[in-house]
Design a protein around this motif. Structure first.
Motif, PDB file in Angstrom:
ATOM      1  N   ALA A   1       0.838  -1.208   0.000  1.00 16.64           N
ATOM      2  CA  ALA A   1       0.000   0.000   0.000  1.00 16.64           C
ATOM      3  C   ALA A   1       0.869   1.252   0.000  1.00 16.64           C
ATOM      4  CB  ALA A   1      -0.905   0.003   1.231  1.00 16.64           C
ATOM      5  N   ILE A   2       0.477   2.221  -0.809  1.00 15.90           N
ATOM      6  CA  ILE A   2       1.197   3.484  -0.926  1.00 15.90           C
ATOM      7  C   ILE A   2       0.254   4.622  -0.566  1.00 15.90           C
ATOM      8  CG2 ILE A   2       2.371   5.042  -2.536  1.00 15.90           C
ATOM      9  CD1 ILE A   2       3.256   2.546  -4.061  1.00 15.90           C
ATOM     10  N   VAL A   3       0.759   5.565   0.231  1.00 11.24           N
ATOM     11  CA  VAL A   3      -0.012   6.751   0.596  1.00 11.24           C
ATOM     12  C   VAL A   3       0.470   7.900  -0.283  1.00 11.24           C
ATOM     13  CG1 VAL A   3      -0.523   8.408   2.426  1.00 11.24           C
ATOM     14  CG2 VAL A   3      -0.358   5.965   2.959  1.00 11.24           C
ATOM     15  N   PHE A   4      -0.450   8.486  -1.042  1.00 12.12           N
ATOM     16  CA  PHE A   4      -0.161   9.641  -1.895  1.00 12.12           C
ATOM     17  C   PHE A   4      -0.780  10.882  -1.272  1.00 12.12           C
ATOM     18  CE2 PHE A   4      -0.327   6.069  -4.936  1.00 12.12           C
ATOM     19  CZ  PHE A   4       0.845   6.259  -5.632  1.00 12.12           C
ATOM     20  N   ARG A   5      -0.100  12.013  -1.393  1.00 12.56           N
ATOM     21  CA  ARG A   5      -0.658  13.293  -0.963  1.00 12.56           C
ATOM     22  C   ARG A   5      -0.256  14.368  -1.956  1.00 12.56           C
ATOM     23  NH1 ARG A   5      -3.196  10.397   1.520  1.00 12.56           N
ATOM     24  NH2 ARG A   5      -3.707  10.386   3.723  1.00 12.56           N
ATOM     25  N   CYS A   6      -1.200  15.266  -2.216  1.00  9.98           N
ATOM     26  CA  CYS A   6      -0.951  16.408  -3.094  1.00  9.98           C
ATOM     27  C   CYS A   6      -0.551  17.600  -2.224  1.00  9.98           C
ATOM     28  CB  CYS A   6      -2.208  16.736  -3.895  1.00  9.98           C
ATOM     29  SG  CYS A   6      -1.930  18.018  -5.141  1.00  9.98           S
ATOM     30  N   CYS A   7       0.515  18.279  -2.603  1.00  7.92           N
ATOM     31  CA  CYS A   7       1.012  19.422  -1.843  1.00  7.92           C
ATOM     32  C   CYS A   7       0.104  20.632  -2.052  1.00  7.92           C
ATOM     33  CB  CYS A   7       2.432  19.769  -2.275  1.00  7.92           C
ATOM     34  SG  CYS A   7       3.111  21.205  -1.424  1.00  7.92           S
ATOM     35  N   PRO A   8      -0.356  21.244  -0.966  1.00 12.33           N
ATOM     36  CA  PRO A   8      -1.212  22.424  -1.116  1.00 12.33           C
ATOM     37  C   PRO A   8      -0.455  23.646  -1.646  1.00 12.33           C
ATOM     38  CG  PRO A   8      -0.782  21.981   1.203  1.00 12.33           C
ATOM     39  CD  PRO A   8      -0.185  20.846   0.423  1.00 12.33           C
ATOM     40  N   ARG A   9       0.872  23.656  -1.522  1.00 11.06           N
ATOM     41  CA  ARG A   9       1.652  24.808  -1.992  1.00 11.06           C
ATOM     42  C   ARG A   9       2.015  24.696  -3.474  1.00 11.06           C
ATOM     43  NH1 ARG A   9       7.234  25.805   0.727  1.00 11.06           N
ATOM     44  NH2 ARG A   9       5.962  26.369   2.531  1.00 11.06           N
ATOM     45  N   CYS A  10       2.674  23.597  -3.852  1.00 10.80           N
ATOM     46  CA  CYS A  10       3.170  23.488  -5.242  1.00 10.80           C
ATOM     47  C   CYS A  10       2.304  22.597  -6.121  1.00 10.80           C
ATOM     48  CB  CYS A  10       4.615  22.997  -5.239  1.00 10.80           C
ATOM     49  SG  CYS A  10       4.823  21.243  -4.830  1.00 10.80           S
ATOM     50  N   GLU A  11       1.314  21.928  -5.527  1.00  3.11           N
ATOM     51  CA  GLU A  11       0.385  21.043  -6.224  1.00  3.11           C
ATOM     52  C   GLU A  11       1.038  19.787  -6.790  1.00  3.11           C
ATOM     53  OE1 GLU A  11      -2.100  23.176  -8.960  1.00  3.11           O
ATOM     54  OE2 GLU A  11      -2.701  24.619  -7.432  1.00  3.11           O
ATOM     55  N   GLY A  12       2.252  19.473  -6.332  1.00  7.17           N
ATOM     56  CA  GLY A  12       2.916  18.242  -6.740  1.00  7.17           C
ATOM     57  C   GLY A  12       2.430  17.062  -5.920  1.00  7.17           C
ATOM     58  N   TRP A  13       2.349  15.901  -6.560  1.00  2.00           N
ATOM     59  CA  TRP A  13       1.932  14.690  -5.863  1.00  2.00           C
ATOM     60  C   TRP A  13       3.145  14.016  -5.252  1.00  2.00           C
ATOM     61  CZ3 TRP A  13      -2.732  12.889  -4.536  1.00  2.00           C
ATOM     62  CH2 TRP A  13      -3.835  13.549  -5.088  1.00  2.00           C
ATOM     63  N   ASN A  14       2.984  13.502  -4.051  1.00  2.00           N
ATOM     64  CA  ASN A  14       4.071  12.899  -3.285  1.00  2.00           C
ATOM     65  C   ASN A  14       3.692  11.512  -2.798  1.00  2.00           C
ATOM     66  OD1 ASN A  14       6.168  15.222  -2.229  1.00  2.00           O
ATOM     67  ND2 ASN A  14       4.169  16.050  -2.737  1.00  2.00           N
ATOM     68  N   VAL A  15       4.694  10.652  -2.681  1.00  2.00           N
ATOM     69  CA  VAL A  15       4.546   9.379  -1.991  1.00  2.00           C
ATOM     70  C   VAL A  15       5.012   9.634  -0.563  1.00  2.00           C
ATOM     71  CG1 VAL A  15       5.401   7.014  -1.810  1.00  2.00           C
ATOM     72  CG2 VAL A  15       4.923   7.993  -4.060  1.00  2.00           C
ATOM     73  N   VAL A  16       4.154   9.352   0.400  1.00  2.00           N
ATOM     74  CA  VAL A  16       4.501   9.540   1.808  1.00  2.00           C
ATOM     75  C   VAL A  16       5.306   8.328   2.256  1.00  2.00           C
ATOM     76  CG1 VAL A  16       3.604   9.780   4.154  1.00  2.00           C
ATOM     77  CG2 VAL A  16       2.462  10.949   2.245  1.00  2.00           C
ATOM     78  N   ARG A  17       6.492   8.597   2.755  1.00  2.00           N
ATOM     79  CA  ARG A  17       7.376   7.533   3.229  1.00  2.00           C
ATOM     80  C   ARG A  17       7.623   7.712   4.722  1.00  2.00           C
ATOM     81  NH1 ARG A  17       9.045   5.590  -1.699  1.00  2.00           N
ATOM     82  NH2 ARG A  17       9.431   7.106  -3.316  1.00  2.00           N
TER      83      ARG A  17
END
Length: 172
Positions: A135-151
């Motif tokens: 399972a991977i947790v993804f989050r979109c950054c509210p500042r730059c709008e880039g998508w991230n994998v939470v590690r």
């Protein structure tokens, strides 16, 4: 209310040039074991031994493509209810999804997408576990709008160092 209408649809958030290159659905539809066996029989043994790219379309159907395929191509550029990688194993006459992830940086599906994936596997008669095996947790950054994998539970944007929301919200 149908099962599909209770599921969140994920739109493609990956590189625009990949989406623009999609002209048709590239995934093979798997509605039953026969479809799965036909798909697998058309692949070389080396490919069958590794996971495949999958999406669950908004009609709740499982679509499969070779592992190095783009999820957006598998889905024909459309929104999906789930996306990731999936590996199969046969035990006698029974097929099971031995490995299932939500690893799709093009759609960034949340962990809740498991419900749609499980329903598509159930409909096709493919046994499975109770959740993603990876399972991977993804989050979109509210500042730059880039998508991230939470590690390692670190909710910090890898692109701009802004704090990421702990709870998933819609993309900005």
């Amino acid at each position: 209310m149908s099962d599909v209408s209770r599921s969140a649809a994920y739109v493609y958030v990956g590189p625009t040039e990949l989406r623009q290159g999609v002209t048709s659905v590239g995934g093979a539809t798997v509605l039953d074991i026969g479809d799965l066996e036909r798909f697998l029989s058309q692949r070389p043994a080396s490919e069958v031994a590794e996971p495949f790219t999958y999406v669950v379309d908004t009609a709740g159907r499982l679509l499969l493509a070779p592992r190095r395929s783009e999820h957006v191509a598998c889905a024909g550029g459309e929104a999906v209810l789930g996306a990731g990688e999936i590996g199969f194993r046969r035990s006698g006459a029974r097929w099971s999804a031995e490995y299932v992830s939500n690893q799709s940086t093009g759609y960034c599906p949340d962990l809740e997408s498991w419900a749609a994936v499980a329903r598509s596997l159930d409909r096709a008669g493919i046994a499975h576990g109770t959740g993603f095996t990876h399972a991977i947790v993804f989050r979109c950054c509210p500042r730059c709008e880039g998508w991230n994998v939470v590690r390692e539970q670190t909710y910090v944007c890898a692109l701009c160092d802004a704090d990421l929301p702990v709870e998933r919200t819609a993309a900005p």
